[in-house]
Design a protein around this motif. Structure first.
Motif, PDB file in Angstrom:
ATOM      1  N   MET A   7      64.955 -33.902  85.926  1.00  0.00           N
ATOM      2  CA  MET A   7      65.722 -32.836  86.599  1.00  0.00           C
ATOM      3  C   MET A   7      66.928 -32.389  85.787  1.00  0.00           C
ATOM      4  O   MET A   7      67.520 -33.177  85.052  1.00  0.00           O
ATOM      5  CB  MET A   7      66.198 -33.334  87.976  1.00  0.00           C
ATOM      6  N   ASP A   8      67.312 -31.120  85.963  1.00  0.00           N
ATOM      7  CA  ASP A   8      68.523 -30.629  85.313  1.00  0.00           C
ATOM      8  C   ASP A   8      69.737 -31.247  85.997  1.00  0.00           C
ATOM      9  O   ASP A   8      69.699 -31.522  87.199  1.00  0.00           O
ATOM     10  CB  ASP A   8      68.608 -29.097  85.439  1.00  0.00           C
ATOM     11  N   ARG A   9      70.803 -31.408  85.235  1.00  0.00           N
ATOM     12  CA  ARG A   9      72.003 -32.053  85.754  1.00  0.00           C
ATOM     13  C   ARG A   9      72.496 -31.390  87.050  1.00  0.00           C
ATOM     14  O   ARG A   9      72.849 -32.051  88.004  1.00  0.00           O
ATOM     15  CB  ARG A   9      73.100 -32.002  84.684  1.00  0.00           C
ATOM     16  N   GLU A  10      72.468 -30.040  87.062  1.00  0.00           N
ATOM     17  CA  GLU A  10      73.018 -29.349  88.249  1.00  0.00           C
ATOM     18  C   GLU A  10      72.148 -29.519  89.501  1.00  0.00           C
ATOM     19  O   GLU A  10      72.608 -29.279  90.620  1.00  0.00           O
ATOM     20  CB  GLU A  10      73.305 -27.861  87.965  1.00  0.00           C
ATOM     21  N   ASP A  11      70.885 -29.962  89.308  1.00  0.00           N
ATOM     22  CA  ASP A  11      70.018 -30.166  90.476  1.00  0.00           C
ATOM     23  C   ASP A  11      70.093 -31.585  91.022  1.00  0.00           C
ATOM     24  O   ASP A  11      69.504 -31.896  92.052  1.00  0.00           O
ATOM     25  CB  ASP A  11      68.551 -29.864  90.111  1.00  0.00           C
ATOM     26  N   LEU A  12      70.811 -32.460  90.310  1.00  0.00           N
ATOM     27  CA  LEU A  12      70.831 -33.864  90.724  1.00  0.00           C
ATOM     28  C   LEU A  12      71.595 -34.096  92.024  1.00  0.00           C
ATOM     29  O   LEU A  12      71.350 -35.053  92.732  1.00  0.00           O
ATOM     30  CB  LEU A  12      71.460 -34.731  89.623  1.00  0.00           C
ATOM     31  N   MET A  13      72.538 -33.192  92.333  1.00  0.00           N
ATOM     32  CA  MET A  13      73.323 -33.393  93.553  1.00  0.00           C
ATOM     33  C   MET A  13      73.265 -32.182  94.475  1.00  0.00           C
ATOM     34  O   MET A  13      73.125 -31.062  94.028  1.00  0.00           O
ATOM     35  CB  MET A  13      74.774 -33.700  93.193  1.00  0.00           C
ATOM     36  N   PHE A  14      73.359 -32.453  95.791  1.00  0.00           N
ATOM     37  CA  PHE A  14      73.531 -31.377  96.760  1.00  0.00           C
ATOM     38  C   PHE A  14      74.757 -31.756  97.585  1.00  0.00           C
ATOM     39  O   PHE A  14      75.181 -32.920  97.583  1.00  0.00           O
ATOM     40  CB  PHE A  14      72.281 -31.217  97.655  1.00  0.00           C
ATOM     41  N   THR A  15      75.334 -30.788  98.273  1.00  0.00           N
ATOM     42  CA  THR A  15      76.492 -31.172  99.090  1.00  0.00           C
ATOM     43  C   THR A  15      76.177 -31.034 100.568  1.00  0.00           C
ATOM     44  O   THR A  15      75.456 -30.120 100.994  1.00  0.00           O
ATOM     45  CB  THR A  15      77.747 -30.321  98.780  1.00  0.00           C
ATOM     46  N   TYR A  16      76.700 -31.968 101.327  1.00  0.00           N
ATOM     47  CA  TYR A  16      76.607 -31.903 102.779  1.00  0.00           C
ATOM     48  C   TYR A  16      78.035 -32.030 103.297  1.00  0.00           C
ATOM     49  O   TYR A  16      78.724 -32.998 102.970  1.00  0.00           O
ATOM     50  CB  TYR A  16      75.731 -33.041 103.328  1.00  0.00           C
ATOM     51  N   LYS A  17      78.473 -31.015 104.044  1.00  0.00           N
ATOM     52  CA  LYS A  17      79.854 -30.957 104.520  1.00  0.00           C
ATOM     53  C   LYS A  17      80.852 -31.204 103.389  1.00  0.00           C
ATOM     54  O   LYS A  17      81.799 -31.989 103.522  1.00  0.00           O
ATOM     55  CB  LYS A  17      80.057 -31.935 105.667  1.00  0.00           C
ATOM     56  N   GLY A  18      80.573 -30.598 102.244  1.00  0.00           N
ATOM     57  CA  GLY A  18      81.522 -30.634 101.126  1.00  0.00           C
ATOM     58  C   GLY A  18      81.455 -31.886 100.263  1.00  0.00           C
ATOM     59  O   GLY A  18      82.175 -31.994  99.286  1.00  0.00           O
ATOM     60  N   ILE A  19      80.583 -32.846 100.626  1.00  0.00           N
ATOM     61  CA  ILE A  19      80.522 -34.087  99.834  1.00  0.00           C
ATOM     62  C   ILE A  19      79.210 -34.120  99.038  1.00  0.00           C
ATOM     63  O   ILE A  19      78.147 -33.882  99.598  1.00  0.00           O
ATOM     64  CB  ILE A  19      80.625 -35.327 100.750  1.00  0.00           C
ATOM     65  N   PRO A  20      79.312 -34.402  97.719  1.00  0.00           N
ATOM     66  CA  PRO A  20      78.082 -34.450  96.917  1.00  0.00           C
ATOM     67  C   PRO A  20      77.263 -35.723  97.140  1.00  0.00           C
ATOM     68  O   PRO A  20      77.835 -36.812  97.246  1.00  0.00           O
ATOM     69  CB  PRO A  20      78.598 -34.405  95.471  1.00  0.00           C
ATOM     70  N   TYR A  21      75.939 -35.568  97.233  1.00  0.00           N
ATOM     71  CA  TYR A  21      75.034 -36.712  97.346  1.00  0.00           C
ATOM     72  C   TYR A  21      73.879 -36.513  96.363  1.00  0.00           C
ATOM     73  O   TYR A  21      73.513 -35.374  96.053  1.00  0.00           O
ATOM     74  CB  TYR A  21      74.450 -36.806  98.770  1.00  0.00           C
ATOM     75  N   PRO A  22      73.260 -37.611  95.908  1.00  0.00           N
ATOM     76  CA  PRO A  22      72.130 -37.464  94.979  1.00  0.00           C
ATOM     77  C   PRO A  22      70.878 -36.921  95.676  1.00  0.00           C
ATOM     78  O   PRO A  22      70.439 -37.474  96.685  1.00  0.00           O
ATOM     79  CB  PRO A  22      71.882 -38.894  94.474  1.00  0.00           C
ATOM     80  N   THR A  23      70.340 -35.866  95.116  1.00  0.00           N
ATOM     81  CA  THR A  23      69.189 -35.176  95.708  1.00  0.00           C
ATOM     82  C   THR A  23      67.972 -36.089  95.895  1.00  0.00           C
ATOM     83  O   THR A  23      67.243 -35.967  96.879  1.00  0.00           O
ATOM     84  CB  THR A  23      68.767 -34.010  94.779  1.00  0.00           C
ATOM     85  N   THR A  24      67.752 -36.992  94.930  1.00  0.00           N
ATOM     86  CA  THR A  24      66.520 -37.789  95.032  1.00  0.00           C
ATOM     87  C   THR A  24      66.665 -38.999  95.958  1.00  0.00           C
ATOM     88  O   THR A  24      65.693 -39.687  96.224  1.00  0.00           O
ATOM     89  CB  THR A  24      66.054 -38.282  93.635  1.00  0.00           C
ATOM     90  N   LEU A  25      67.877 -39.257  96.445  1.00  0.00           N
ATOM     91  CA  LEU A  25      68.062 -40.399  97.353  1.00  0.00           C
ATOM     92  C   LEU A  25      68.357 -39.962  98.781  1.00  0.00           C
ATOM     93  O   LEU A  25      68.014 -40.651  99.743  1.00  0.00           O
ATOM     94  CB  LEU A  25      69.213 -41.298  96.867  1.00  0.00           C
ATOM     95  N   CYS A  26      69.066 -38.845  98.929  1.00  0.00           N
ATOM     96  CA  CYS A  26      69.491 -38.408 100.261  1.00  0.00           C
ATOM     97  C   CYS A  26      68.921 -37.015 100.543  1.00  0.00           C
ATOM     98  O   CYS A  26      68.520 -36.313  99.629  1.00  0.00           O
ATOM     99  CB  CYS A  26      71.013 -38.310 100.338  1.00  0.00           C
ATOM    100  N   SER A  27      68.923 -36.628 101.820  1.00  0.00           N
ATOM    101  CA  SER A  27      68.470 -35.259 102.106  1.00  0.00           C
ATOM    102  C   SER A  27      69.285 -34.662 103.249  1.00  0.00           C
ATOM    103  O   SER A  27      69.826 -35.385 104.098  1.00  0.00           O
ATOM    104  CB  SER A  27      66.987 -35.253 102.485  1.00  0.00           C
ATOM    105  N   TYR A  28      69.341 -33.363 103.249  1.00  0.00           N
ATOM    106  CA  TYR A  28      70.041 -32.621 104.287  1.00  0.00           C
ATOM    107  C   TYR A  28      69.496 -33.020 105.665  1.00  0.00           C
ATOM    108  O   TYR A  28      70.249 -33.255 106.601  1.00  0.00           O
ATOM    109  CB  TYR A  28      69.829 -31.116 104.034  1.00  0.00           C
ATOM    110  N   GLU A  29      68.169 -33.144 105.771  1.00  0.00           N
ATOM    111  CA  GLU A  29      67.526 -33.433 107.061  1.00  0.00           C
ATOM    112  C   GLU A  29      67.995 -34.769 107.621  1.00  0.00           C
ATOM    113  O   GLU A  29      68.243 -34.898 108.818  1.00  0.00           O
ATOM    114  CB  GLU A  29      65.986 -33.459 106.913  1.00  0.00           C
ATOM    115  N   VAL A  30      68.116 -35.770 106.737  1.00  0.00           N
ATOM    116  CA  VAL A  30      68.542 -37.092 107.220  1.00  0.00           C
ATOM    117  C   VAL A  30      69.980 -37.022 107.745  1.00  0.00           C
ATOM    118  O   VAL A  30      70.299 -37.539 108.819  1.00  0.00           O
ATOM    119  CB  VAL A  30      68.414 -38.162 106.102  1.00  0.00           C
ATOM    120  N   PHE A  31      70.852 -36.344 107.011  1.00  0.00           N
ATOM    121  CA  PHE A  31      72.241 -36.227 107.477  1.00  0.00           C
ATOM    122  C   PHE A  31      72.312 -35.490 108.803  1.00  0.00           C
ATOM    123  O   PHE A  31      73.089 -35.836 109.688  1.00  0.00           O
ATOM    124  CB  PHE A  31      73.112 -35.531 106.429  1.00  0.00           C
ATOM    125  N   LYS A  32      71.498 -34.473 108.925  1.00  0.00           N
ATOM    126  CA  LYS A  32      71.468 -33.674 110.161  1.00  0.00           C
ATOM    127  C   LYS A  32      71.013 -34.568 111.327  1.00  0.00           C
ATOM    128  O   LYS A  32      71.615 -34.587 112.407  1.00  0.00           O
ATOM    129  CB  LYS A  32      70.477 -32.508 109.943  1.00  0.00           C
TER     130      LYS A  32
END
Ligand SMILES: Nc1ncnc2c1ncn2[C@@H]1O[C@H](COP(=O)(O)OS(=O)(=O)O)[C@@H](OP(=O)(O)O)[C@H]1O
Length: 267
Positions: A7-32
């Motif tokens: 994966m490209d560096r910029e795709d490695l993280m996503f943010t949920y409520k302003g906090i970065p998490y690793p894309t391949t370990l966490c997901s928006y759905e789980v946080f929701k």
């Protein structure tokens, strides 16, 4: 090869409520889904920032629970089923259950995080310590700013269902640490049982067993397990920068005092 390697560096993280998490370990759905998670009053939760010693304290809890279980034949359950691993779960409503809040001095935590980032594919890697330090200070790392994490938790420092405990105090006196944890969770074990839990949770014991518990990942996870490794990485300027931010944001707080910054983070 793991997915994150491609994966490209910029795709490695996503943010949920302003906090970065690793894309391949966490997901928006789980946080929701976590937002509607309801804990039972007797649930035990361990809260810790990455690299604060979560595997260590998770192991202490497992040892305490299984010793208690053998003695009383009361079987702890998760979702109504028996379990043999301490599962990870993001925090939901903090009013409902007993929380062991794990703290580690920020300099050793940053050092451990940097070393781990080098070998942990789902995390962005860094060319140098200096580059990582800059991102750590602004919270541009997985799970965000450790300083913000501590300030937010400080709002709960006096809650009776939250017990803050530090990596360093348990490192200094493992038996006392294990006793405090058992007392907080009301697990009535005797001196001998508590001593055995402390021994089975030592760094060396966990490292020796790590192939079975964590596979090839074991050697990476159980790295040094000590205090003050930061002295090998921090420059004078970086020391000053972190001392300043700690002074401004945390020194006057209850958790800030608990961390004993002057003991563990000064040259
Ligand atoms: N039993 C025991 N005693 C002392 N120290 C221990 C123990 N188990 C793990 N460790 C150290 O904890 C650090 C890893 O923290 P985490 O388990 O939270 O890491 S992770 O976020 O789950 O990857 C990591 O710290 P560093 O060695 O400084 O990198 C581990 O070595």
């Amino acid at each position: 090869m793991v997915v994150a390697d491609t994966m490209d560096r910029e795709d490695l993280m996503f943010t949920y409520k302003g906090i970065p998490y690793p894309t391949t370990l966490c997901s928006y759905e789980v946080f929701k889904a976590m937002e509607s998670f309801e804990a039972r009053s007797d649930d035990m939760i361990l809260a810790g920032f990455p690299k604060s010693g979560t595997n260590w304290f998770g192991h202490i809890l497992l040892e305490l629970i299984t010793t208690f279980e053998k003695k009383t034949e009361v079987k702890p359950t998760i979702y109504g089923e028996e379990f043999d691993e301490f599962p990870y779960l993001e925090i939901g409503d903090t009013e409902k259950y007993q929380i062991l809040l794990l703290l580690r001095n920020p300099k050793d935590l940053a050092t451990s995080f940097f070393k781990f980032s080098k070998v942990m594919a789902p995390f962005p890697t860094y060319e140098s310590w200096d580059e990582f330090f800059k991102d750590f200070m602004i919270g541009n790392i997985p799970w965000g700013s450790y300083f913000t994490y501590l300030s937010e938790w400080n709002k709960h420092a006096d809650d009776e269902h939250v017990m803050p405990i530090t990596f360093e105090e348990v490192k200094e006196n493992p038996l006392l640490g294990v006793k405090k944890i058992a007392k907080f969770f009301e697990l009535p074990l005797n001196e001998e049982e508590l001593k055995e839990v402390a021994e089975r949770s030592s760094f060396q014991a966990m490292k020796n067993n790590s192939k079975e518990t964590h596979g090839v990942f074991g050697n990476v996870l159980f790295r040094k397990g000590g205090v003050s490794d930061w002295k090998s990485l921090f420059s004078e300027e970086q020391n000053q920068e972190m001392d300043k931010i700690f002074e401004e944001r945390l020194a006057q707080t209850k958790l800030g005092a608990k961390i004993k910054y002057n003991v563990w983070c000064k040259v």
